[in-house]
Design a protein around this motif. Structure first.
Motif, PDB file in Angstrom:
ATOM      1  N   ALA A 223       0.825  -1.214   0.000  1.00  0.00           N
ATOM      2  CA  ALA A 223       0.000   0.000   0.000  1.00  0.00           C
ATOM      3  C   ALA A 223       0.857   1.261   0.000  1.00  0.00           C
ATOM      4  CB  ALA A 223      -0.938  -0.015   1.207  1.00  0.00           C
ATOM      5  N   LEU A 224       2.010   1.209   0.658  1.00  0.00           N
ATOM      6  CA  LEU A 224       2.880   2.389   0.734  1.00  0.00           C
ATOM      7  C   LEU A 224       3.540   2.730  -0.603  1.00  0.00           C
ATOM      8  CD1 LEU A 224       4.565   1.884   4.211  1.00  0.00           C
ATOM      9  CD2 LEU A 224       3.177   3.838   3.518  1.00  0.00           C
ATOM     10  N   SER A 225       3.477   1.805  -1.549  1.00  0.00           N
ATOM     11  CA  SER A 225       4.021   2.115  -2.871  1.00  0.00           C
ATOM     12  C   SER A 225       3.279   3.285  -3.504  1.00  0.00           C
ATOM     13  CB  SER A 225       3.928   0.892  -3.782  1.00  0.00           C
ATOM     14  OG  SER A 225       2.571   0.541  -4.010  1.00  0.00           O
ATOM     15  N   LEU A 226       2.066   3.547  -3.012  1.00  0.00           N
ATOM     16  CA  LEU A 226       1.267   4.650  -3.543  1.00  0.00           C
ATOM     17  C   LEU A 226       1.662   5.996  -2.948  1.00  0.00           C
ATOM     18  CD1 LEU A 226      -2.197   2.862  -3.389  1.00  0.00           C
ATOM     19  CD2 LEU A 226      -0.859   3.334  -5.438  1.00  0.00           C
ATOM     20  N   MET A 227       2.672   6.025  -2.093  1.00  0.00           N
ATOM     21  CA  MET A 227       3.064   7.267  -1.439  1.00  0.00           C
ATOM     22  C   MET A 227       3.414   8.358  -2.445  1.00  0.00           C
ATOM     23  SD  MET A 227       5.980   7.851   1.503  1.00  0.00           S
ATOM     24  CE  MET A 227       5.027   7.224   2.877  1.00  0.00           C
ATOM     25  N   ALA A 228       3.996   7.971  -3.567  1.00  0.00           N
ATOM     26  CA  ALA A 228       4.386   8.969  -4.565  1.00  0.00           C
ATOM     27  C   ALA A 228       3.188   9.607  -5.256  1.00  0.00           C
ATOM     28  CB  ALA A 228       5.313   8.339  -5.604  1.00  0.00           C
ATOM     29  N   GLN A 229       1.983   9.107  -5.000  1.00  0.00           N
ATOM     30  CA  GLN A 229       0.782   9.723  -5.572  1.00  0.00           C
ATOM     31  C   GLN A 229       0.655  11.189  -5.167  1.00  0.00           C
ATOM     32  OE1 GLN A 229      -1.450   8.663  -7.750  1.00  0.00           O
ATOM     33  NE2 GLN A 229      -2.724  10.513  -7.580  1.00  0.00           N
ATOM     34  N   ALA A 366       4.338  -7.012 -21.353  1.00  0.00           N
ATOM     35  CA  ALA A 366       5.104  -7.995 -20.586  1.00  0.00           C
ATOM     36  C   ALA A 366       4.296  -8.576 -19.429  1.00  0.00           C
ATOM     37  CB  ALA A 366       6.380  -7.353 -20.042  1.00  0.00           C
ATOM     38  N   ASN A 367       3.011  -8.201 -19.351  1.00  0.00           N
ATOM     39  CA  ASN A 367       2.096  -8.729 -18.330  1.00  0.00           C
ATOM     40  C   ASN A 367       2.557  -8.390 -16.915  1.00  0.00           C
ATOM     41  OD1 ASN A 367      -0.212 -10.013 -17.396  1.00  0.00           O
ATOM     42  ND2 ASN A 367       0.754 -12.036 -17.321  1.00  0.00           N
ATOM     43  N   MET A 368       2.903  -7.119 -16.704  1.00  0.00           N
ATOM     44  CA  MET A 368       3.327  -6.693 -15.373  1.00  0.00           C
ATOM     45  C   MET A 368       2.240  -6.894 -14.328  1.00  0.00           C
ATOM     46  SD  MET A 368       4.422  -2.928 -13.977  1.00  0.00           S
ATOM     47  CE  MET A 368       2.728  -2.658 -13.457  1.00  0.00           C
ATOM     48  N   PHE A 369       0.977  -6.860 -14.745  1.00  0.00           N
ATOM     49  CA  PHE A 369      -0.128  -6.991 -13.792  1.00  0.00           C
ATOM     50  C   PHE A 369      -0.054  -8.314 -13.031  1.00  0.00           C
ATOM     51  CE2 PHE A 369      -4.480  -7.794 -12.418  1.00  0.00           C
ATOM     52  CZ  PHE A 369      -4.857  -6.558 -11.921  1.00  0.00           C
ATOM     53  N   VAL A 375       6.251  -6.030  -7.684  1.00  0.00           N
ATOM     54  CA  VAL A 375       6.822  -4.789  -8.218  1.00  0.00           C
ATOM     55  C   VAL A 375       6.601  -3.638  -7.248  1.00  0.00           C
ATOM     56  CG1 VAL A 375       6.652  -3.081 -10.067  1.00  0.00           C
ATOM     57  CG2 VAL A 375       6.589  -5.511 -10.615  1.00  0.00           C
ATOM     58  N   LEU A 376       5.378  -3.532  -6.731  1.00  0.00           N
ATOM     59  CA  LEU A 376       5.042  -2.421  -5.845  1.00  0.00           C
ATOM     60  C   LEU A 376       5.774  -2.521  -4.514  1.00  0.00           C
ATOM     61  CD1 LEU A 376       1.212  -1.972  -6.475  1.00  0.00           C
ATOM     62  CD2 LEU A 376       3.151  -0.853  -7.581  1.00  0.00           C
ATOM     63  N   SER A 377       5.956  -3.723  -3.999  1.00  0.00           N
ATOM     64  CA  SER A 377       6.660  -3.888  -2.723  1.00  0.00           C
ATOM     65  C   SER A 377       8.098  -3.393  -2.821  1.00  0.00           C
ATOM     66  CB  SER A 377       6.641  -5.365  -2.299  1.00  0.00           C
ATOM     67  OG  SER A 377       5.336  -5.788  -2.024  1.00  0.00           O
ATOM     68  N   PHE A 378       8.770  -3.713  -3.925  1.00  0.00           N
ATOM     69  CA  PHE A 378      10.139  -3.245  -4.137  1.00  0.00           C
ATOM     70  C   PHE A 378      10.165  -1.732  -4.341  1.00  0.00           C
ATOM     71  CE2 PHE A 378      13.208  -1.928  -7.402  1.00  0.00           C
ATOM     72  CZ  PHE A 378      14.389  -2.151  -6.714  1.00  0.00           C
ATOM     73  N   TYR A 379       9.273  -1.243  -5.200  1.00  0.00           N
ATOM     74  CA  TYR A 379       9.264   0.181  -5.516  1.00  0.00           C
ATOM     75  C   TYR A 379       8.943   1.032  -4.295  1.00  0.00           C
ATOM     76  CZ  TYR A 379       7.818   4.640  -7.416  1.00  0.00           C
ATOM     77  OH  TYR A 379       7.707   5.982  -7.650  1.00  0.00           O
ATOM     78  N   ALA A 380       8.118   0.490  -3.390  1.00  0.00           N
ATOM     79  CA  ALA A 380       7.677   1.261  -2.219  1.00  0.00           C
ATOM     80  C   ALA A 380       8.844   1.819  -1.428  1.00  0.00           C
ATOM     81  CB  ALA A 380       6.816   0.375  -1.309  1.00  0.00           C
ATOM     82  N   ASN A 381       9.920   1.069  -1.310  1.00  0.00           N
ATOM     83  CA  ASN A 381      11.053   1.516  -0.499  1.00  0.00           C
ATOM     84  C   ASN A 381      11.681   2.791  -1.063  1.00  0.00           C
ATOM     85  OD1 ASN A 381      11.418  -0.824   1.526  1.00  0.00           O
ATOM     86  ND2 ASN A 381      11.307  -1.869  -0.425  1.00  0.00           N
TER      87      ASN A 381
END
Length: 539
Positions: A223-229, A366-369, A375-381
């Motif tokens: 959920a924190l990956s959305l922080m950049a929103q 590439a079917n990222m979905f 993907v989001l867990s890594f990006y969140a950091n």
């Protein structure tokens, strides 16, 4: 002779191209004619995305309802607290988050790091939302996914090229229909089947257990990956009118609701996604995390299939257009900003609209979905490290400790190239938390990488400012113009000055003296000064 040289300067055209929505610039008072409520409605239109439903569904199915709800709440609190100073600062001083970041601990070139982070956010979420729309087109119209991905990419181009004016109309006009299609079926389900709510609350997920700290943190990390929103919200909030005694209440209400308040709507959507996934799990199976399947399942409770499916598709398409014009718009700003600073050339924002869309299209194909949560867990950091550093610099270093200049600075020549306060805090926070995420410090602490990112960034930012005594924030304190940039109330001054390079008029916060005697230059022209002739010397 001087005039002829200026007219041949390519910066003239660059300056003209940025005047539609003040790309890379301070947004002047003469352009900001919308009411606070209109700006807020436009900004909130960008949170129509359906990825929240998929995120909530993934967390709920994996960790159970109780863990999912606590995780969503933890993430929402962190996002709201960190988003508040950013939203206020952007609305008060009429700057986007990249311009804020430059003077909030990173320096003129140091903030390129965070522009890359934000630009990546926009194409990751464009790809996510585009994939959801393609799923809707496949279910409703039988469009192959590969073609659906292409359609979702191309459809936003004519909408996003015109900037804030077109986007504000789109968001305001489509919001009532979106709300009706979104809220109506959910209200119906709760009324006709209240027992489904209690069953959902008792659901333990794949883990099969009760409340668990590790599960909560894993869910919160997604959920924190959305922080950049908050960066996309500020892209709209920078067009807020000046705060006055007459509009103070509506100004603050709009900033709070459309700034950090976006996460309240996001949290509700995530919880709803977890509920809908549970409700249709037995029918949809693995597709229960797909919003089009979730809403089709709900619509079919009270509508015939021939009507339920088209309505679900309309909701999905409407939601994806509303958010992806924002993703494309904000992404183009971020990439243009970075490219222009590094190369000192302004290629035009449309170039990066197309580039952002191309990258998003590749991710969709590439079917990222299929591996969205990973993907989001890594990006969140990375997103957490950036946002927390800037929020801490504003709230603590600027307003509490006075170690960082309170008024914003973003112009070349006024800032050091790199400020170790933000850059070191960001790299330490992102680096250590990512190492934790990949298990470098053991499985026990691995789920806590998002919280580690928050704490490291929040502690290091004021610590480094104190150690460096704030001397890396400003390269010089005098921009060579006698009139202050801000009045006694801290409001940006609206006096206009003519840039002697591009021969356009700009308000006081966007100009400074050139190193060439008796010359005024605007912020973009000094950015694209390839020889450094106009850059003021350090003091």
């Amino acid at each position: 002779m001087v005039v002829q040289t200026r007219r041949r300067d390519p910066r003239d055209q660059a300056a003209r191209e940025t005047l539609e929505d003040y790309t890379l610039r301070f947004a002047p008072r003469s352009y900001r004619r919308w009411k606070p409520s209109v700006v807020a409605t436009t900004a909130l239109g960008g949170i129509a995305y359906l990825a929240d439903f998929s995120i909530g569904a993934g967390i709920g199915l994996a960790h159970g309802t109780l863990n999912a709800l606590v995780a969503i709440l933890v993430a929402a609190v962190i996002i709201f607290v960190t988003g508040l100073p950013l939203a206020y600062y952007g609305a008060r001083y009429n700057l986007d988050l990249d311009l804020i970041t430059r003077g909030a601990g990173f320096g003129y070139y140091g903030s390129v790091l965070t522009s890359v982070i934000f630009g990546s956010f926009t194409f990751i979420f464009f790809a996510t939302e585009g994939a959801i729309m393609a799923q809707g087109l496949q279910v409703g119209l039988g469009v192959p996914l590969w073609l659906g991905y292409l359609i979702t990419t191309l459809i936003v181009i004519p909408l996003v090229v015109y900037g804030m004016k077109a986007l504000s109309k789109l968001q305001v006009w489509t919001t009532p229909l979106w709300l009706l299609l979104m809220v109506g079926p959910l209200g119906y389900l709760v009324v006709v089947d209240p027992g489904s709510v209690s069953s959902w609350l008792a659901f333990t997920g794949e883990s099969g257990g009760g409340l668990n700290a590790a599960s909560v943190m894993l869910g919160a990390g997604v959920a924190l990956s959305l922080m950049a929103q908050i960066g996309e919200q500020i892209d709209y909030l920078r067009f807020m009118p000046p705060r006055t005694e007459q509009n103070r209440r509506s100004w603050w209400a709009s900033v709070l609701v459309a700034g950090p308040g976006w996460v309240l709507f996001g949290a509700v959507k995530q919880a709803t996604g977890a509920f809908l996934a549970f409700f249709i799990m037995g029918v949809a199976g693995a597709a229960a995390t797909e919003p089009v399947q979730q809403f089709t399942g709900i619509y079919e409770l009270f509508l015939p299939a021939w009507l339920a499916i088209p309505l679900a598709v309309v909701l999905v398409v409407l939601s994806q257009v509303k958010i992806n014009v924002t993703n494309a718009y904000s992404g183009s700003l971020a990439w243009t900003n970075s490219f222009t600073r590094i190369t000192r050339r302004y290629p035009g924002r449309i170039v990066f609209v197309l580039l952002n869309l191309l990258v998003a299209l590749v991710l969709m194909e590439a079917n990222m979905f299929a591996f969205l949560n990973s993907v989001l867990s890594f990006y969140a950091n990375c997103a957490i490290a950036w946002v927390v550093v800037v929020a801490t610099d504003i709230a603590v270093n600027k307003y509490l400790l006075g170690l960082s200049p309170k008024e914003p600075e973003f112009r070349r020549g006024m800032l050091h190239a790199v400020n170790p306060v933000g850059v070191v805090a960001f790299l330490a926070s992102a680096g250590i938390s990512i190492a934790m995420y990949f298990g470098a410090f053991g499985a026990v602490v691995q789920p806590y990488s998002p919280i580690a990112a928050v704490l490291i960034a929040a502690v290091l930012t004021p610590l480094l400012a104190a150690v460096t005594r704030g001397r890396y924030y400003l390269r010089r304190t005098d921009d060579g113009i006698a009139e202050p940039r801000f009045d006694a109330d801290g409001t940006p001054v609206a006096t206009t000055y003519r840039c002697d390079v591009c021969e356009q008029d700009f308000e006081r916060p966007d100009v400074l003296a050139s190193a060439v005697p008796d010359t005024i230059i605007c912020s973009l022209c000094v950015t694209t000064d390839r020889t450094g002739t106009h850059v003021l010397p350090a003091t």
